[in-house]
Write an enzyme that holds these catalytic residues in place. Structure first.
Site, short mmCIF file in Angstrom:
data_model
loop_
_atom_site.label_atom_id
_atom_site.label_comp_id
_atom_site.label_asym_id
_atom_site.label_seq_id
_atom_site.Cartn_x
_atom_site.Cartn_y
_atom_site.Cartn_z
N SER A 194 0.74 -1.27 -0.18
CA SER A 194 0.03 -0.28 -0.33
C SER A 194 0.42 1.38 -0.09
O SER A 194 1.61 0.72 0.39
CB SER A 194 -1.11 -0.33 1.58
OG SER A 194 -1.81 1.42 1.13
N LYS B 191 -5.07 -6.42 3.25
CA LYS B 191 -4.66 -5.66 2.32
C LYS B 191 -6.25 -5.34 1.71
O LYS B 191 -6.73 -4.31 1.42
CB LYS B 191 -4.09 -6.28 1.10
CG LYS B 191 -3.75 -4.98 -0.33
CD LYS B 191 -3.17 -3.96 0.74
CE LYS B 191 -2.54 -2.73 -0.71
NZ LYS B 191 -3.59 -2.91 -1.48
N HIS C 191 -7.62 -3.73 4.00
CA HIS C 191 -7.22 -2.19 4.46
C HIS C 191 -7.88 -1.22 3.06
O HIS C 191 -8.36 0.30 3.33
CB HIS C 191 -5.53 -2.26 3.77
CG HIS C 191 -5.18 -1.29 3.02
ND1 HIS C 191 -4.38 -0.38 4.53
CD2 HIS C 191 -4.55 -0.41 1.94
CE1 HIS C 191 -3.90 0.82 3.50
NE2 HIS C 191 -3.81 0.61 2.29
N ASN C 192 -7.85 -2.53 2.04
CA ASN C 192 -8.61 -1.36 0.26
C ASN C 192 -10.09 -0.40 0.61
O ASN C 192 -9.96 0.43 0.34
CB ASN C 192 -7.86 -1.91 -0.47
CG ASN C 192 -7.19 -2.26 -1.58
OD1 ASN C 192 -6.31 -1.51 -0.88
ND2 ASN C 192 -7.13 -2.79 -2.12
N GLU D 54 -9.48 2.08 2.80
CA GLU D 54 -9.41 3.46 2.56
C GLU D 54 -10.29 3.61 1.60
O GLU D 54 -10.25 5.23 1.34
CB GLU D 54 -8.16 3.20 1.98
CG GLU D 54 -7.58 4.08 0.87
CD GLU D 54 -6.39 3.64 0.05
OE1 GLU D 54 -5.58 4.29 -0.56
OE2 GLU D 54 -5.84 2.05 0.12
#
Length: 320
Positions: A250, A305, A308-309, A312
């Site tokens: 990231s 991830k 996380h995305n 975000e």
């Protein structure tokens, strides 16, 4: 068919000695023949001096050695004017052949400065030189690791090497057009970070690398792959005794270049012994250490991830 060396002399003699062929028509024929021969000679000279580096080496290879054929009809003085004296023909031809080969390499997109593997010197390899791959490779090189790079299309390889030169990192970055040379440049056990589009491109890259890698070598998928696919690939590569790590990265292009956040998952021993020293050095650094930690087995790194995305993109939606 062989043309006699004295063909023009014989035709001229017969023309003046035989009344039956003299006259306006015969004159027109002879003039046409003269124009044709002159045009051929001018064209040959133009070809030699205008596009010679590309083509005349091939023309010489066909015609010049064949003294019983075409060139037997050309007087020595004319032949030497067109292709040079015998003593200089070979060196001249070799120089033009090399220029022709270089032009061919340039046309195919090859670069004369792309490295050829001699012995394993690189600590890690990066395959896939898009925005993320190119910047991550430069990041690795800037941290005094030796990195080899490779891409399916050679243009990206040359772009990465040019950037390394501009940033003064050429000593630590080696670019390879050939996959076997790329793999051979890596110290065993070989570690390769793949940064290609998720899905079929990753499978295609794995199939290619599995043919040239050795037992114990490590493939690291740095893309946004579905975590269950990472589990499947790790199991499949176990049959070939290859190690597989799924690692989310990231930070975008700037993060990849100057310090990303990374989320590796897979075999912990492989991470601790073969990956950790490098990723902890190239990751973003904060007060309590590097922005990287071992997540867990299998595809857990890709799973984190994904979460996380989601966070975000949710934040960006709220801001928008």
């Amino acid at each position: 068919a062989r043309l006699p060396g004295d063909i023009f002399e014989r035709m001229y003699s017969e023309f003046h000695s035989s009344p039956s062929i003299r006259g306006p028509r015969a004159t027109m024929v002879m003039r046409s023949l003269a124009w044709m021969v002159g045009s051929l000679a001018i064209s040959f000279v133009a070809l030699r001096y205008s596009v010679g580096p590309l083509f005349t080496s091939n023309i010489k290879a066909v015609f010049i050695p064949n003294t019983k054929g075409f060139t037997a009809a050309i007087p020595a003085t004319v032949r030497n004017t067109l292709v040079g004296p015998p003593s200089s023909r070979r060196s001249s031809m070799l120089r033009k052949v090399e220029r022709g080969r270089q032009a061919s390499r340039n046309f195919r997109g090859e670069s004369p400065f792309i490295a050829r593997a001699a012995e394993p010197t690189s600590d890690i390899g990066v395959y896939g030189l898009g925005t993320m791959g190119q910047n991550l490779a430069l990041n690795i090189a800037s941290k005094d690791f030796k990195v080899s790079v490779h891409n399916r299309s050679p243009g990206k390889v040359e772009d990465t090497e040019q950037r390394a030169k501009l940033e003064g990192l050429e000593e630590n970055l080696n670019a390879y057009r050939d996959m076997k040379d790329f793999v051979s440049s890596l110290k065993p056990p070989r570690r390769i970070v793949m940064l290609v589009k998720a899905g079929a491109p990753v499978d295609a890259a794995i199939d290619q690398f599995s043919e040239v890698l050795q037992p114990g070598d490590v493939l690291i998928d740095g893309g946004n792959e579905w975590y269950e696919k990472t589990d499947e690939r790790a199991e499949r590569l176990k049959q070939k005794q290859l190690k597989y790590i799924g690692m989310g990265i990231s930070g975008g292009s700037d993060g990849a270049r100057y310090g990303p956040s990374m989320m590796p998952g897979g075999d912990k021993d492989v991470y601790d012994h073969h990956i950790k020293p490098i990723v902890e050095t190239i990751a973003a650094q904060v007060g309590d250490g590097a922005c990287v930690t071992y997540i867990g087995p299998g595809g857990s790194g890709n799973y984190v991830k994904m979460v996380h995305n989601g966070i975000e993109y949710g934040d960006m939606q709220l801001i928008a």
